[in-house]
Design a protein around this motif. Structure first.
Motif, PDB file in Angstrom:
ATOM      1  N   UNK A  57       0.937  -1.234  -0.072  1.00  0.00           N
ATOM      2  CA  UNK A  57       0.091  -0.184   0.078  1.00  0.00           C
ATOM      3  C   UNK A  57       0.649   0.855  -0.215  1.00  0.00           C
ATOM      4  N   UNK A  58       0.581   2.370  -1.311  1.00  0.00           N
ATOM      5  CA  UNK A  58       1.089   3.765  -0.942  1.00  0.00           C
ATOM      6  C   UNK A  58       0.873   4.664  -0.826  1.00  0.00           C
ATOM      7  N   UNK A  59       0.648   5.592  -0.239  1.00  0.00           N
ATOM      8  CA  UNK A  59      -0.287   6.707  -0.899  1.00  0.00           C
ATOM      9  C   UNK A  59       0.743   7.607  -0.899  1.00  0.00           C
ATOM     10  N   UNK A  78       1.992  -4.289  -5.157  1.00  0.00           N
ATOM     11  CA  UNK A  78       1.179  -2.694  -4.688  1.00  0.00           C
ATOM     12  C   UNK A  78       0.123  -4.222  -5.109  1.00  0.00           C
ATOM     13  N   UNK A  79      -0.690  -3.413  -4.006  1.00  0.00           N
ATOM     14  CA  UNK A  79      -2.348  -4.190  -4.335  1.00  0.00           C
ATOM     15  C   UNK A  79      -3.216  -2.418  -4.470  1.00  0.00           C
ATOM     16  N   UNK A  80      -2.808  -0.908  -3.211  1.00  0.00           N
ATOM     17  CA  UNK A  80      -3.358  -0.286  -2.954  1.00  0.00           C
ATOM     18  C   UNK A  80      -2.905   1.131  -3.076  1.00  0.00           C
ATOM     19  N   UNK A  81      -2.894   1.766  -4.153  1.00  0.00           N
ATOM     20  CA  UNK A  81      -2.107   2.749  -4.937  1.00  0.00           C
ATOM     21  C   UNK A  81      -3.050   4.250  -4.882  1.00  0.00           C
ATOM     22  N   UNK A  82      -2.517   5.404  -4.017  1.00  0.00           N
ATOM     23  CA  UNK A  82      -3.332   6.835  -3.719  1.00  0.00           C
ATOM     24  C   UNK A  82      -2.429   7.315  -4.233  1.00  0.00           C
ATOM     25  N   UNK A  83      -2.472   8.119  -5.537  1.00  0.00           N
ATOM     26  CA  UNK A  83      -2.116   9.128  -5.713  1.00  0.00           C
ATOM     27  C   UNK A  83      -2.933  10.636  -6.079  1.00  0.00           C
ATOM     28  N   UNK A  84      -4.308  10.436  -5.473  1.00  0.00           N
ATOM     29  CA  UNK A  84      -5.333  11.657  -5.934  1.00  0.00           C
ATOM     30  C   UNK A  84      -4.955  13.226  -4.795  1.00  0.00           C
ATOM     31  N   UNK A  98       1.190  -4.358 -12.879  1.00  0.00           N
ATOM     32  CA  UNK A  98       1.345  -4.097 -11.590  1.00  0.00           C
ATOM     33  C   UNK A  98       0.034  -5.189 -10.951  1.00  0.00           C
ATOM     34  N   UNK A  99       0.238  -6.832 -10.809  1.00  0.00           N
ATOM     35  CA  UNK A  99      -0.710  -7.909 -11.024  1.00  0.00           C
ATOM     36  C   UNK A  99      -1.499  -7.947 -10.188  1.00  0.00           C
ATOM     37  N   UNK A 100      -0.760  -7.394  -9.191  1.00  0.00           N
ATOM     38  CA  UNK A 100      -1.957  -7.453  -7.433  1.00  0.00           C
ATOM     39  C   UNK A 100      -3.004  -6.085  -6.965  1.00  0.00           C
ATOM     40  N   UNK A 101      -2.626  -5.107  -7.885  1.00  0.00           N
ATOM     41  CA  UNK A 101      -3.364  -3.747  -7.682  1.00  0.00           C
ATOM     42  C   UNK A 101      -4.105  -4.177  -8.103  1.00  0.00           C
ATOM     43  N   UNK A 124      -8.276  -5.047 -10.619  1.00  0.00           N
ATOM     44  CA  UNK A 124      -8.638  -4.792 -10.220  1.00  0.00           C
ATOM     45  C   UNK A 124      -9.815  -4.281  -9.845  1.00  0.00           C
ATOM     46  N   UNK A 125     -10.195  -3.834  -8.855  1.00  0.00           N
ATOM     47  CA  UNK A 125     -11.766  -3.923  -8.472  1.00  0.00           C
ATOM     48  C   UNK A 125     -12.535  -2.299  -8.102  1.00  0.00           C
ATOM     49  N   UNK A 126     -11.448  -1.264  -7.539  1.00  0.00           N
ATOM     50  CA  UNK A 126     -12.445   0.525  -7.427  1.00  0.00           C
ATOM     51  C   UNK A 126     -11.188   0.782  -8.656  1.00  0.00           C
TER      52      UNK A 126
END
Length: 281
Positions: A57-59, A78-84, A98-101, A124-126
């Motif tokens: 997880x990287x924010x 990486x499963x969660x990537x937040x770049x907002x 990124x196969x697990x994102x 990807x789910x979201x």
């Protein structure tokens, strides 16, 4: 060496030396799974972070990022990537590696287009893209079969759509390639140079079921409105082999084209219904 989560949000990190250069090789680099650096002053994704191969997880939201480095693909776990909340204008195709994102947040940026390669994010789910500058979505996005949440509010595509799309005439090579493919002219690898054999293998079929044509590099870009979940009509980028497929000049061809549009919409609608939740504001 056993640190799993590091929260350093809402500080003033971002200047030279904010993060140690050898972070990826340190014991922390091997143990760290969650890193939150949101609300700081980073103008670019720190290169030291790209060595954290175990990061899940990287924010980096609310910083001053203007881009995403292609080397982001090195973070394979990486499963969660937040770049907002940054100033990002484009998405590198390498992000699709990124196969697990599962969760990708790119809201509140200045992104104008989505690379079709993003459809390769099969986990990807979201996908959060609200408050950007998007005017269309690539047709390939309907291949995100596990996507449950798509946020698009606050983009131009919600209130206006691309209408003036240009078409470049096919090259002589493309015309010859189209003729070989549409007329099923037989050939063997020994008949042609290797580069032409490879070129012929890249033919894309025109999605118009009444056409049967193919294209290579030159095609007609068209916005196709499709029904998502029976509630929202969204514009997806549609590629046709010639202007005749999208601009019929006779009533007969217009009837065929209308049927083509209906078939295409049905196909996209079926895929879109797999989404359980679409957030458009």
């Amino acid at each position: 060496p056993r640190l799993h989560t590091l929260l350093a949000k809402n500080n003033r990190l971002g200047g030279p030396g904010s993060l140690p250069k050898g972070l990826g090789q340190a014991p922390l680099g091997r143990s760290l799974r969650v890193l939150n650096l949101s609300g700081n002053r980073f103008a670019e994704v720190p290169p030291a972070l790209l060595g954290l191969r175990g990061l899940q997880s990287l924010s980096l939201g609310g910083n001053r990022l203007h881009g995403i480095p292609p080397d982001i693909q090195e973070l394979r776990s990486l499963e969660f990537l937040y770049l907002g909340g940054n100033f990002i204008t484009s998405i590198p195709p390498e992000l699709a590696n990124l196969p697990s994102l599962n969760y990708l947040v790119l809201c509140d940026n200045k992104i104008q287009s989505i690379p079709p390669q993003l459809a390769q994010l099969h986990s990807l789910r979201s996908l959060s893209l609200h408050n950007n500058l998007l005017t269309y979505l690539p047709r390939e996005i309907i291949n995100l079969v596990h996507l449950e949440e798509l946020s698009l509010r606050g983009n131009p595509l919600v209130v206006r759509f691309v209408r003036d799309l240009t078409y470049n005439p096919p090259s002589l090579q493309e015309l010859a390639g189209r003729t070989i493919k549409t007329r099923n002219v037989p050939y063997a690898p020994s008949d042609l140079p290797e580069n032409l054999v490879r070129y012929l293998s890249l033919a894309s079929n025109c999605p118009n079921p009444k056409c049967g044509g193919v294209y290579f590099d030159s095609c007609v870009r068209q916005i196709k409105f499709v029904d998502f979940c029976g509630k929202y009509r969204l514009p997806l980028m549609h590629y046709l082999c010639s202007p005749e497929c999208s601009s019929p000049c006779s009533s007969a061809s217009q009837s065929s084209t209308s049927q083509s549009e209906s078939d295409s919409e049905d196909e996209a609608s079926v895929a879109a219904r797999r989404m359980q939740k679409v957030l458009l504001g």
